[in-house]
Write an enzyme that holds these catalytic residues in place. Structure first.
Site, PDB file in Angstrom:
ATOM      1  N   ARG A  81     -20.510  61.286  24.546  1.00  0.00           N
ATOM      2  CA  ARG A  81     -20.436  62.667  25.014  1.00  0.00           C
ATOM      3  C   ARG A  81     -21.194  62.875  26.317  1.00  0.00           C
ATOM      4  O   ARG A  81     -20.705  63.553  27.224  1.00  0.00           O
ATOM      5  CB  ARG A  81     -20.941  63.609  23.920  1.00  0.00           C
TER       6      ARG A  81
ATOM      7  N   LYS B 154     -25.045  76.755  45.789  1.00  0.00           N
ATOM      8  CA  LYS B 154     -24.677  77.379  44.516  1.00  0.00           C
ATOM      9  C   LYS B 154     -24.351  76.293  43.499  1.00  0.00           C
ATOM     10  O   LYS B 154     -23.202  76.031  43.158  1.00  0.00           O
ATOM     11  CB  LYS B 154     -23.502  78.335  44.720  1.00  0.00           C
TER      12      LYS B 154
ATOM     13  N   LYS C 114     -30.575  85.148  56.473  1.00  0.00           N
ATOM     14  CA  LYS C 114     -29.550  85.982  55.869  1.00  0.00           C
ATOM     15  C   LYS C 114     -29.932  87.451  55.997  1.00  0.00           C
ATOM     16  O   LYS C 114     -30.964  87.785  56.586  1.00  0.00           O
ATOM     17  CB  LYS C 114     -29.351  85.573  54.410  1.00  0.00           C
TER      18      LYS C 114
ATOM     19  N   GLU D 120     -26.814  84.055  59.533  1.00  0.00           N
ATOM     20  CA  GLU D 120     -25.684  84.777  58.952  1.00  0.00           C
ATOM     21  C   GLU D 120     -25.486  86.085  59.711  1.00  0.00           C
ATOM     22  O   GLU D 120     -26.415  86.886  59.830  1.00  0.00           O
ATOM     23  CB  GLU D 120     -25.969  85.069  57.479  1.00  0.00           C
TER      24      GLU D 120
ATOM     25  N   ASP E 157     -20.010  85.879  58.082  1.00  0.00           N
ATOM     26  CA  ASP E 157     -19.960  86.231  56.670  1.00  0.00           C
ATOM     27  C   ASP E 157     -18.898  87.280  56.369  1.00  0.00           C
ATOM     28  O   ASP E 157     -18.904  88.374  56.932  1.00  0.00           O
ATOM     29  CB  ASP E 157     -21.332  86.755  56.228  1.00  0.00           C
TER      30      ASP E 157
END
Length: 281
Positions: free
Chosen positions: A102, A137, A169, A197, A218
């Site tokens: 597994r 991410k 950002k 960004e 963005d």
């Protein structure tokens, strides 16, 4: 110890921790059902058309529990294979092979799922000159593996973490006061790679004037992206990001951006169907 290596990734530690999580105090099913001297011959195969990633890691699980196991990997990493393709043959202690099964399958199913989705996006932008990037991410603890899988699918890695480039950002800009002020502080700190960004055209010139080395455009639609690329004029690389889907990426790539980053490659890729079946030698 396996000869397979990913920079910054400890394969032996990963295998040990994963098996400890799954096996705990022991595999009570294998111990009860399988004679201690029984042997297992099996074939790992794909039930889906996939791009392969993670077979050497899967092999490491089997070898960790039976160092004498015979394992033959049948296809190279990054290979595109049809449904029904054999991926690996193995022979070893039945208890060990079934205990490791597994963990081995989970890993190769997940990584091949990422590689397969990535190849779909790469194929969709072929010929445009745009380069597909992954993002941060990723599932905590699996970043090195997941970014390896995107490479197997044909993408390039973006930042590995917070240390290898600045990415300014919207929240950084809000606290710093402006795009220009945020970039100027990064320059003053001696940071070589400064990704900024921008979500409006009027932020481009202040970012460049302050010393940005890469602009992330963005959530801009293709006409806006095309205008931004024209304004940037090749002074720094441009990157389209935000909400990119398989059905929209071609139009985005055709705007002339240097890069397109896609979070869903690691965030949302479904596992592929790979199994391990007993196949007496």
């Amino acid at each position: 110890m396996s000869s397979f290596q990913i920079d910054g990734f400890d394969l032996d530690a990963f295998v040990a921790a994963t098996l400890a999580e799954d096996v705990g105090s022991g595999d009570i099913t294998a111990s009860a059902v399988i004679p201690a001297d029984a042997m297992f011959s099996g074939v790992m195969d794909s039930r889906d058309p996939i791009v392969v990633a993670g077979l050497p890691i899967a092999a490491a699980f089997f070898r960790a529990l039976d160092p004498a196991a015979s394992i033959e990997i049948l296809v190279p990493e990054g290979a595109q294979v049809a449904a029904g393709s054999d991926l690996m043959r193995l022979h070893g202690s039945a208890r060990a092979m079934l205990t490791a099964e597994r963990a081995a399958l989970n890993t190769v199913q997940h990584l091949s799922g990422i590689a397969t989705m990535t190849r779909g996006y790469v194929d969709r932008i072929a010929g445009t000159g745009a380069i597909l990037l992954d993002t941060r991410k990723t599932i905590p603890g699996l970043r090195r593996l997941e970014k390896y899988a995107t490479r197997m699918g044909g993408a390039q890695n973006h930042r590995m973490g917070l240390w290898d480039a600045a990415m300014i950002k919207d929240n950084h800009v809000a606290v710093a006061g402006s795009v220009g002020a945020a970039v100027a502080r990064a320059v003053a700190a001696g940071i070589a790679r400064i990704i900024v960004e921008v979500d409006r055209i009027d932020q481009i010139e202040p970012a460049l004037a302050a010393g940005a080395t890469h602009l992330l455009l963005d959530n801009m639609d293709p006409p806006t992206l095309r205008g931004a690329v024209t304004l940037i004029g090749g002074r720094v690389p441009s990157e389209a990001s935000g909400g990119v889907r398989i059905d929209t990426i071609r139009a985005i790539a055709e705007t002339g951006v240097t890069y397109i980053s896609v979070g869903r490659l690691t965030q949302s890729a479904p596992a592929v169907d790979i199994g391990l079946d007993f196949a007496p030698a």
